[in-house]
Scaffold this motif. Structure first.
Motif, mmCIF file in Angstrom:
data_model
loop_
_atom_site.group_PDB
_atom_site.id
_atom_site.type_symbol
_atom_site.label_atom_id
_atom_site.label_comp_id
_atom_site.label_asym_id
_atom_site.label_seq_id
_atom_site.Cartn_x
_atom_site.Cartn_y
_atom_site.Cartn_z
ATOM 1 N N ILE A 1 13.004 49.036 -35.150
ATOM 2 C CA ILE A 1 12.178 48.829 -33.972
ATOM 3 C C ILE A 1 11.274 47.635 -34.273
ATOM 4 O O ILE A 1 10.460 47.672 -35.199
ATOM 5 N N VAL A 2 11.439 46.575 -33.491
ATOM 6 C CA VAL A 2 10.768 45.302 -33.760
ATOM 7 C C VAL A 2 9.619 45.115 -32.789
ATOM 8 O O VAL A 2 9.771 45.266 -31.568
ATOM 9 N N ASN A 3 8.440 44.765 -33.336
ATOM 10 C CA ASN A 3 7.261 44.453 -32.539
ATOM 11 C C ASN A 3 6.589 43.208 -33.102
ATOM 12 O O ASN A 3 6.439 43.073 -34.323
ATOM 13 N N GLY A 4 6.207 42.311 -32.216
ATOM 14 C CA GLY A 4 5.526 41.107 -32.672
ATOM 15 C C GLY A 4 5.780 39.941 -31.743
ATOM 16 O O GLY A 4 6.204 40.114 -30.591
ATOM 17 N N GLN A 5 5.532 38.756 -32.243
ATOM 18 C CA GLN A 5 5.618 37.548 -31.429
ATOM 19 C C GLN A 5 6.110 36.374 -32.263
ATOM 20 O O GLN A 5 5.698 36.191 -33.411
ATOM 21 N N LYS A 6 6.987 35.586 -31.680
ATOM 22 C CA LYS A 6 7.410 34.314 -32.243
ATOM 23 C C LYS A 6 6.966 33.199 -31.299
ATOM 24 O O LYS A 6 6.811 33.413 -30.093
ATOM 25 N N THR A 7 6.776 32.001 -31.846
ATOM 26 C CA THR A 7 6.326 30.892 -31.011
ATOM 27 C C THR A 7 7.057 29.608 -31.380
ATOM 28 O O THR A 7 7.739 29.544 -32.400
ATOM 29 N N TRP A 8 6.909 28.597 -30.527
ATOM 30 C CA TRP A 8 7.608 27.318 -30.674
ATOM 31 C C TRP A 8 9.125 27.529 -30.743
ATOM 32 O O TRP A 8 9.824 26.830 -31.471
ATOM 33 N N THR A 9 9.621 28.484 -29.980
ATOM 34 C CA THR A 9 11.050 28.814 -29.999
ATOM 35 C C THR A 9 11.794 27.834 -29.097
ATOM 36 O O THR A 9 11.788 27.962 -27.868
ATOM 37 N N THR A 10 12.443 26.870 -29.706
ATOM 38 C CA THR A 10 13.086 25.788 -28.964
ATOM 39 C C THR A 10 14.243 26.301 -28.120
ATOM 40 O O THR A 10 15.154 26.967 -28.624
ATOM 41 N N LEU A 11 14.182 26.001 -26.816
ATOM 42 C CA LEU A 11 15.226 26.345 -25.845
ATOM 43 C C LEU A 11 15.545 27.840 -25.830
ATOM 44 O O LEU A 11 16.650 28.247 -25.473
ATOM 45 N N GLY A 12 14.557 28.647 -26.176
ATOM 46 C CA GLY A 12 14.754 30.095 -26.168
ATOM 47 C C GLY A 12 15.045 30.644 -24.791
ATOM 48 O O GLY A 12 15.642 31.719 -24.662
ATOM 49 N N GLN A 13 14.629 29.912 -23.744
ATOM 50 C CA GLN A 13 14.892 30.393 -22.379
ATOM 51 C C GLN A 13 16.381 30.408 -22.050
ATOM 52 O O GLN A 13 16.805 31.092 -21.118
ATOM 53 N N HIS A 14 17.178 29.674 -22.802
ATOM 54 C CA HIS A 14 18.623 29.625 -22.559
ATOM 55 C C HIS A 14 19.419 30.519 -23.508
ATOM 56 O O HIS A 14 20.628 30.686 -23.328
ATOM 57 N N ALA A 15 18.777 31.076 -24.509
ATOM 58 C CA ALA A 15 19.501 31.662 -25.635
ATOM 59 C C ALA A 15 20.099 33.028 -25.319
ATOM 60 O O ALA A 15 19.517 33.842 -24.592
#
Length: 400
Positions: free
Chosen positions: A154-168
């Motif tokens: 079970i994963v909780n947290g945040q990543k940032t500067w995720t390049t082109l993540g909107q398409h992934a």
């Protein structure tokens, strides 16, 4: 060390050049050469065209679908793609997570993920950086806890500067699985389907209004244990291996040679005191100094290629390539903006997004340059900041 191309190398270059000229879609090429923004469809179309030829992953082993090209041929390929205006295959799948899966993944992971990366069935993004955990990545806080049955995290947290993540379709993530261990020792490497419930992607709108990077939030995201690569709590080892692949090719000599040609053409078209700007002693000296730096960088790249062809891995040269390559890229954009002066000021996002055929000012070459300049401020930071690379050089060469 032989830095000259052989007759076979020259023949290979002609083969590559002929195929690229015949198969690179004209609309994609125009976007790249004119500094406009390729969209998701452009990247996927080009990746699939390369996959159809068997050229989407030149550096992969043949057993997984690679070309079997040597280091020199791969360098020629990169150079010719840059020259012709090919957008390149996005690195997150082909050049980053795939080598980790090949090296540390199990056979089931290899047989499932690698073909889907090769033909762009899956678009990948990278889940490394977090707020407060960028340069000091080992301090990451995103948690992954085993369920009582031991079948899922079970994963909780945040990543940032995720390049082109909107398409992934997929994201490879570093997560903390043992909060009590030393920070480098309690991290695992997970492959997560972006359609899993609990994942939210939020854009970080850049200065040029580009949605290139994102925040990714994980709220009780369930990830099967079989999506963990390698052993639990060994993810830092895999992360370091991946970062070595991320820095491969970051010098982008081919792209810089193409952009130098664009800069010269731009400067020839601008006037100063009744003469082309390129003939101005001060501006011309800046361009000449840049070209000398680029020539020196290319020779260094060829030295690294020659060493790789002889079976030797790059040493501190990799850090040198990163530093000089990104400095040259930034200087190119600075001189482009200087060459057109106030014509770079108007901001025309509709033209950048190819919604209009021409810029509102009528000066198409100048319209993207301010956004291009601002975007390239990041190159000295990503892939290991240049300051860190200088530390590596001082340690490996000077023993400091």
């Amino acid at each position: 060390m032989d830095l000259n191309y052989s007759a076979a190398d020259d023949a290979f270059r002609e083969e590559v050049r002929g195929w690229l000229e015949a198969n690179l879609p004209a609309d994609i090429r125009a976007k790249v050469l004119n500094h406009r923004r390729p969209n998701r469809d452009d990247f996927v179309r080009w990746h699939k065209a390369l996959a159809g030829k068997g050229w989407s992953a030149p550096h992969w082993p043949v057993q997984y679908g690679g070309t079997g090209w040597n280091a020199t041929q791969r360098h020629i390929w990169d150079e010719e793609c840059a020259r012709v205006g090919a957008p390149g295959v996005l690195p997150f799948g082909v050049a980053m997570v795939a080598p980790v899966i090949m090296k540390f993944g199990n056979e089931q992971q290899k047989s499932y993920y690698l073909p889907r990366i090769l033909d762009c069935t899956d678009w990948w993004c990278q889940g490394y950086s977090e707020p407060g955990s960028g340069s000091d990545l080992a301090s990451l806080k995103t948690r992954a806890e085993l369920t009582p049955d031991g079948k899922s995290y079970i994963v909780n947290g945040q990543k940032t500067w995720t390049t082109l993540g909107q398409h992934a379709d997929m994201i490879f993530c570093l997560v903390r699985t043992d909060p009590e261990a030393k920070k480098q020792e309690g991290i695992s490497f997970l492959l997560i389907d972006m359609k899993t419930p609990g994942i939210t992607v939020r854009p970080i709108v850049m200065l040029d209004e580009e949605r290139e990077v994102n925040e990714v939030f994980f709220d009780n995201v369930q990830v099967p244990v079989e999506n963990r690569v390698g052993e639990e709590n060994r993810g830092w080892t895999y992360a370091k291996y991946l970062l070595g692949h991320e820095r491969t090719g970051i010098a982008r000599v081919g792209n810089s040679k193409r952009e130098l040609g664009f800069l010269k053409r731009l400067a020839r078209g601008q006037q100063k005191n009744g003469k082309p700007l390129l003939e101005d002693p001060v501006f011309g000296a800046k361009v000449a100094a840049l070209e000398i730096e680029l020539m020196a960088l290319e020779i260094t790249v060829l030295r690294v290629v020659s060493s790789e062809a002889a079976g030797k891995g790059p040493g501190p040269e990799a850090s040198m390539l990163k530093i000089k390559g990104t400095e040259i890229q930034q200087l190119l954009t600075e001189l482009m903006v200087e060459a057109v002066g106030p014509y770079a000021q108007p901001f025309d996002p509709a033209y950048l997004e190819c919604e209009h055929e021409h810029a509102v000012t009528g000066f198409d070459d100048a319209a993207p340059l301010a956004a291009y300049y601002f975007n390239f401020r990041k190159t000295s930071i990503y892939g290991g900041s240049n300051e860190i690379q200088k530390n590596i050089i001082s340690q490996m060469i000077l023993g400091l």
